[in-house]
Design an enzyme around this catalytic site. Structure first.
Site, PDB file in Angstrom:
ATOM      1  NE  ARG A  83      12.685 -64.991 -65.641  1.00 23.15           N
ATOM      2  CZ  ARG A  83      13.950 -65.130 -65.360  1.00 23.15           C
ATOM      3  NH1 ARG A  83      14.758 -63.889 -65.431  1.00 23.15           N
ATOM      4  NH2 ARG A  83      14.486 -66.166 -65.141  1.00 23.15           N
ATOM      5  CG  HIS A 129      16.811 -67.332 -60.608  1.00 23.38           C
ATOM      6  ND1 HIS A 129      16.430 -66.600 -61.607  1.00 23.38           N
ATOM      7  CD2 HIS A 129      18.109 -67.058 -60.750  1.00 23.38           C
ATOM      8  CE1 HIS A 129      17.325 -65.742 -62.116  1.00 23.38           C
ATOM      9  NE2 HIS A 129      18.197 -66.055 -61.222  1.00 23.38           N
ATOM     10  CD  GLU A 174      21.498 -66.846 -66.688  1.00 20.59           C
ATOM     11  OE1 GLU A 174      22.430 -67.208 -65.791  1.00 20.59           O
ATOM     12  OE2 GLU A 174      21.389 -65.837 -66.952  1.00 20.59           O
ATOM     13  CG  ASN A 302      18.152 -64.649 -68.621  1.00 22.16           C
ATOM     14  OD1 ASN A 302      16.982 -64.521 -69.021  1.00 22.16           O
ATOM     15  ND2 ASN A 302      18.454 -65.469 -67.503  1.00 22.16           N
ATOM     16  CE1 TYR A 304      22.338 -59.080 -67.050  1.00 16.74           C
ATOM     17  CE2 TYR A 304      22.182 -61.454 -67.697  1.00 16.74           C
ATOM     18  CZ  TYR A 304      21.699 -60.182 -67.089  1.00 16.74           C
ATOM     19  OH  TYR A 304      20.776 -60.500 -65.938  1.00 16.74           O
ATOM     20  CD  GLU A 362      18.371 -62.778 -65.474  1.00 15.48           C
ATOM     21  OE1 GLU A 362      19.467 -62.537 -65.558  1.00 15.48           O
ATOM     22  OE2 GLU A 362      17.859 -63.836 -64.721  1.00 15.48           O
TER      23      GLU A 362
END
Ligand code: GBH
Length: 456
Positions: A83, A129, A174, A302, A304, A362
């Protein structure tokens, strides 16, 4: 629990796409080469005090000149997907898709994806991005609705030029991050702190840009191209997994992501979101909401840090339980460790919105990597993080989450936005003086997982 036959015995499904991820401004360098125009991150990183240690993306990990070496590293890892993102200003230096695209910029990405395919690595291309053309910021950036249309026009060109060799495109990365950090907190480019109405409008233009780009890609990319986005939802995770808290986490997933994934999947803003904003609610039309909710082939998540959710007697039915100062974290203070986010979020996103497919676009961790005198990087903290999160992902798939692939953030240490080079997320270490790459212990762990398609 009902085990799906695809993911039994601790294995991932057959054909699961293991990959790595990066983004243009974070790894490419070559900021002033190949006819590239300035983006808001070129401007922002050169303003003293905005980025740790005065770091910029001018050179970074120099992937622009070293992509072949990086592809060889990926080959060694055994990954099947990469990616990356396209730098908008390499294609259109002033952001406007009038006239011809810059052949040198386009040529770079064509060579990159050709080399990936030659190594049997499937390119997964993100179109935005965070590196907005500075020329568009000068006209209001994401405050200006026109930016959404300019993005769609750029997406149409990249889609038409690359979709003969790229089968998966993500529009934006995002929307939550670039709108909130760039236009509300001001810690990211362009460093603005707008009022509530301004921020709500910027978020609306962000999801609109995504929606218009989906339509543009459908019209201009090769038929059959898979189209989605990568978003970082508030990672609603039941604080204790009992029925009441799971129910609360489902409610929180929709409400905490109301201006983003909820709008994209449901085609409307939740009543609670609009009511809370009151006079600061965004201005929007039905036609825009229809574009925003254009059907997708997949959603990229994504994931985290978890957002722990507890059932509560509040109007929304939940409260957010904030981590205490002693809660375990990685090197980035925001990166609280909650492996079960990778169990719950794909499962709840799958249940709530029934996407055709989910990719984890991610997941990864910052750590204070040190090289031993023998030239090894023994990042047992990152290795622990990945093993624990991936175990939870495996459980999630076993319990029915439609996850088709996973991209570790990141292949390489890189420019970590306002943290500069101070925070390292790579599974491969980069010595920024020599540009030497050294796979860390976590890269060896990842290779084992990829090769065996299970957590070893
Ligand atoms: C992703 O964001 C990005 O897509 C990627 O480019 C980035 O390198 C990677 O994660 C690692 O950070 O410093 O307190 O203001 C992840 C979500 C949301 C994490 C905003 C950092 C900033 C918190 N990001 N958050 S703070």
């Amino acid at each position: 629990s009902p085990a799906s036959p695809a993911a039994q015995g601790g294995s991932f499904p057959q054909g699961f796409v293991w990959g790595t991820a990066t983004a243009a401004y974070q790894v490419e360098g070559a900021a002033n080469l190949g006819g590239r125009g300035k983006s808001i991150w070129d401007t922002f990183s050169h303003i003293p005090g905005k980025v740790a240690n005065g770091d910029t993306g001018d050179v970074s990990a120099d992937q622009y000149h070293r992509f072949k070496e990086d592809i060889a590293l990926m080959r060694d890892l055994g990954v099947k997907g990469y990616r990356f993102s396209v730098s908008w200003t390499r294609i259109f230096p002033d952001g406007l898709a009038t006239g011809n695209p810059n052949a040198e910029g386009l040529g770079y990405y064509q060579r990159l994806v050709d080399a990936l395919r030659e190594a049997s690595i499937e390119p997964y291309c993100t179109l935005f991005h965070w590196d907005l053309p500075q020329a568009l910021e000068d006209k209001g950036g994401w405050q200006n609705r026109d930016t959404a249309q300019h993005f769609a026009d750029y997406a149409a060109v990249v889609g038409s030029k690359l979709s003969d060799r790229v089968s998966h495109f993500m529009t934006t990365n995002e929307i939550r991050s670039f709108t909130e950090l760039g236009y509300a907190n001001g810690v990211h480019a362009p460093g603005l702190k707008l009022d509530a109405q301004g921020v709500a409008q910027v978020k609306h233009h962000g999801v609109l840009a995504h929606g218009l780009a989906v339509q543009a890609l459908r019209a201009h990319a090769r038929p059959g191209t898979m189209i989605g986005l990568a978003e970082n939802p508030a990672a609603a995770t039941p604080v204790i997994p009992d029925a009441a808290n799971i129910h609360a986490a489902e409610a929180a997933l929709r409400e905490e992501n109301a201006p983003f994934l909820t709008a994209i999947f449901e085609g409307r803003y939740t009543e609670r979101y609009l009511a809370q904003l009151g006079g600061s609610a965004p201005k929007f039309t039905d036609a825009e909401m229809k574009a925003i909710s254009s059907p997708l082939d997949f959603v990229g998540l994504n994931i985290y840090n978890p957002m722990y959710i507890k059932a509560a007697d509040t109007p929304a039915g939940y409260t957010v339980v904030h981590p205490s100062p002693t809660y375990p974290r990685m090197a980035s203070p925001w990166l609280t460790v909650g492996p079960e986010a990778l169990y719950w979020v794909p499962l709840l996103v799958g249940r709530t919105w029934q996407p055709r497919a989910i990719y984890i676009t991610e997941n990864g961790a910052s750590a204070a990597d040190l090289m031993t005198p023998h030239g090894e990087v023994l990042d047992i903290d990152r290795a622990m993080f990945l093993r624990n999160y991936l175990n939870q992902l495996q459980r999630s798939i076993t319990d029915g989450a439609p996850v088709k692939g996973y991209f570790v953030w990141s292949l390489l240490d890189n420019f970590e936005w306002a943290d500069g080079y101070d925070k390292r997320f790579g599974i491969v270490y980069v010595d920024y003086k020599t540009q030497k790459r050294t796979p860390k212990l976590s890269a060896h762990l990842y290779r084992n997982i990829v090769m065996q398609n299970r957590i070893v």
